[in-house]
Design an enzyme around this catalytic site. Structure first.
Site, PDB file in Angstrom:
ATOM      1  N   SER A 165      -6.774 -25.718   5.939  1.00 55.28           N
ATOM      2  CA  SER A 165      -7.440 -26.921   6.394  1.00 55.28           C
ATOM      3  C   SER A 165      -6.494 -27.801   7.177  1.00 55.28           C
ATOM      4  O   SER A 165      -5.518 -27.326   7.737  1.00 55.28           O
ATOM      5  CB  SER A 165      -8.032 -27.676   5.199  1.00 55.28           C
ATOM      6  N   HIS A 178       1.261 -33.569  -0.722  1.00 56.14           N
ATOM      7  CA  HIS A 178       2.151 -34.504  -1.406  1.00 56.14           C
ATOM      8  C   HIS A 178       2.224 -35.822  -0.632  1.00 56.14           C
ATOM      9  O   HIS A 178       1.852 -35.885   0.547  1.00 56.14           O
ATOM     10  CB  HIS A 178       3.550 -33.901  -1.540  1.00 56.14           C
ATOM     11  N   ASP A 215       2.999 -28.140   4.240  1.00 50.75           N
ATOM     12  CA  ASP A 215       3.479 -27.108   5.162  1.00 50.75           C
ATOM     13  C   ASP A 215       2.394 -26.915   6.213  1.00 50.75           C
ATOM     14  O   ASP A 215       1.211 -26.801   5.868  1.00 50.75           O
ATOM     15  CB  ASP A 215       3.691 -25.781   4.426  1.00 50.75           C
TER      16      ASP A 215
END
Length: 459
Positions: free
Chosen positions: A410, A299, A198
């Site tokens: 980050s 992911h 995200d």
């Protein structure tokens, strides 16, 4: 007279001493008279001393409990203050960005005094202290209030959390929380590369220029090889662009070169003299920024094989919008973990970049890896590299499989090969060009969620 003295002794009994405050002089007088009377005061004295020792033991226990309570309260206050400062800063930055974008101005690279000051600050130590604070366990009744305050400040969706809020013992546990099953849908299209996180799309494009330069912000770029490491197998030369028809017996010759083919064809191959037609491949990149309120697990964006890992100790500069336009080589200087391998279309790499406040990156495919270590004080030391076994196969991942987790906001940088048309490589248009080319389906500044398409191509 004796009767009078005896009456005085009997009045301040043990029970009365525990109920009333007796002046020191009277206490000594009572002790003197009772010691001369049937040994009764000896018993009283021993009982009093044992009671005093019990009270001291309880006092030490109470002091320990109080100190623990004070520490938790202090950590809680520090957390709330940090939340308030981060929230205020985010509101200010968002407002500034909106003003600039409304005017149609593209932000350019412009170093300032703050960027120079950051190099003098002990950001690694600050990050470790903040990490220590966020690992403090809060009382169960207090947890929902803290996490709701965080969610309100950074627009986190608490409905997606896999567990009730009071199950997250610390802010760190809440920060790296997993999501409820079904919260993210992974695009099933086999000809689609999805977002691994995200976040917000900062930059994307094709690496066409010599040196494979990635734009950090308008007016400043950095080298893909500097980000991934000089020993990277990223294809940066013309010999790495594959197209038209080639023979398999040329593969052995290509593998001797320092290119991604050295990895891609590491497994045994059967020689087939029949010409094989391969599509033209280009090199693309995409930079995605994770805000503090975003889901912070990484992911796999495609079905791939991770062959090696590089860990750069680096610095821990912030990676927000202001930092990207004021700090040179921001992503190259920061601590990062680089994963390299291959996928169906060729070379693939993912760089997980650390930042101020904790700076820790955890790899699920290598749990023993530790980042932000105290002994990592030299920012120029070579990266630590590990090749995953079995050689030439590595760690196989499916699209959507979890790879890593950030312990604070980050950035992720993707660099990969994908199909391009002949006109893109030869610099000229052609009517019969193959239409099966990779195209991004996002724009700069777009909010994207894990599993949504970054780009597509057709066959």
């Amino acid at each position: 007279m004796n009767k009078f003295i005896t009456s005085i002794v009997r009045v301040p009994s043990l029970t009365s001493r525990s109920r009333f405050l007796v002046p020191n002089r009277n206490s000594r007088l009572v002790t003197f008279f009772t010691s001369s009377k049937n040994g009764r005061a000896d018993t009283s004295s021993s009982s009093s001393s044992s009671s005093s020792s019990q009270q001291q033991g309880q006092g030490h226990k109470t002091t320990g409990e109080n100190s623990h309570t004070l520490w938790v309260s202090g950590a809680t206050m520090a957390t709330l203050v940090m939340l308030g400062l981060l929230h205020a800063r985010r509101l200010y930055d968002d407002n500034q960005l909106e003003v600039v974008r409304d005017k149609g101005i593209e932000i350019e690279f412009s170093p300032d005094a703050k960027a120079s000051l950051l190099r003098l600050l002990p950001l690694r130590s600050i990050s470790r202290i903040w990490g220590f604070i966020t690992n403090v366990e809060y009382p169960i009744w207090l947890r929902p209030y803290i996490y709701k305050a965080w969610a309100r400040a950074f627009h986190s969706d608490l409905e997606e959390a896999a567990l009730p809020l009071d199950h997250y013992a610390s802010l760190r546990d809440f920060f790296v929380r997993t999501l409820k099953e079904g919260s993210r849908q992974i695009d099933p299209d086999p000809h689609c590369l999805v977002s691994p996180v995200d976040g917000t799309i900062l930059k994307f494009g094709e690496l066409k220029d010599s040196g494979a330069m990635i734009e950090q912000v308008k007016g400043f770029s950095y080298s893909a090889l500097s980000l991934l490491g000089t020993s990277s197998f990223v294809p940066v030369g013309e010999e790495d662009i594959v197209g038209d028809c080639i023979e398999e017996n040329n593969i052995a010759e290509e593998t001797s070169k320092k290119s991604w083919w050295r990895i891609s064809f590491a497994s045994p191959q059967v020689r087939d003299p029949t010409p094989v037609c391969r599509r033209m491949k280009g090199i693309f990149y995409c930079v995605i920024y994770l805000k503090p309120g975003d889901y912070h697990r990484v992911h796999s964006p495609v079905d791939c094989s991770i062959l090696l890992r590089r860990h750069f100790s680096g610095r821990l500069f912030p990676v927000n919008e202001r930092a990207t336009r004021t700090i040179r080589n921001l992503y190259v200087e920061n601590e990062r973990v680089v994963l390299e391998g291959r996928w169906a279309e060729g070379f693939f790499a993912l760089a997980a970049i650390g930042a101020t406040n904790i700076g820790s990156i955890e790899l699920l495919i290598e749990p023993e890896l530790r980042t932000n270590k105290l002994k990592k004080i030299l920012h120029t030391e070579p990266p630590k590299e590990r090749e995953y076994e079995p050689q030439g196969v590595g760690v196989m991942l499916k699209k959507g499989d979890e790879i890593a987790a950030f312990n604070m906001g980050s950035t992720v940088v993707l660099i990969f090969q994908a199909p391009i048309s002949k006109s893109k490589t030869k610099g000229q248009e052609c009517d019969g060009c193959d239409s099966s080319v990779f195209n991004f389906c996002v724009q700069r500044g777009d909010k994207i969620r894990l599993g949504e398409a970054l780009g597509r191509w057709s066959v």
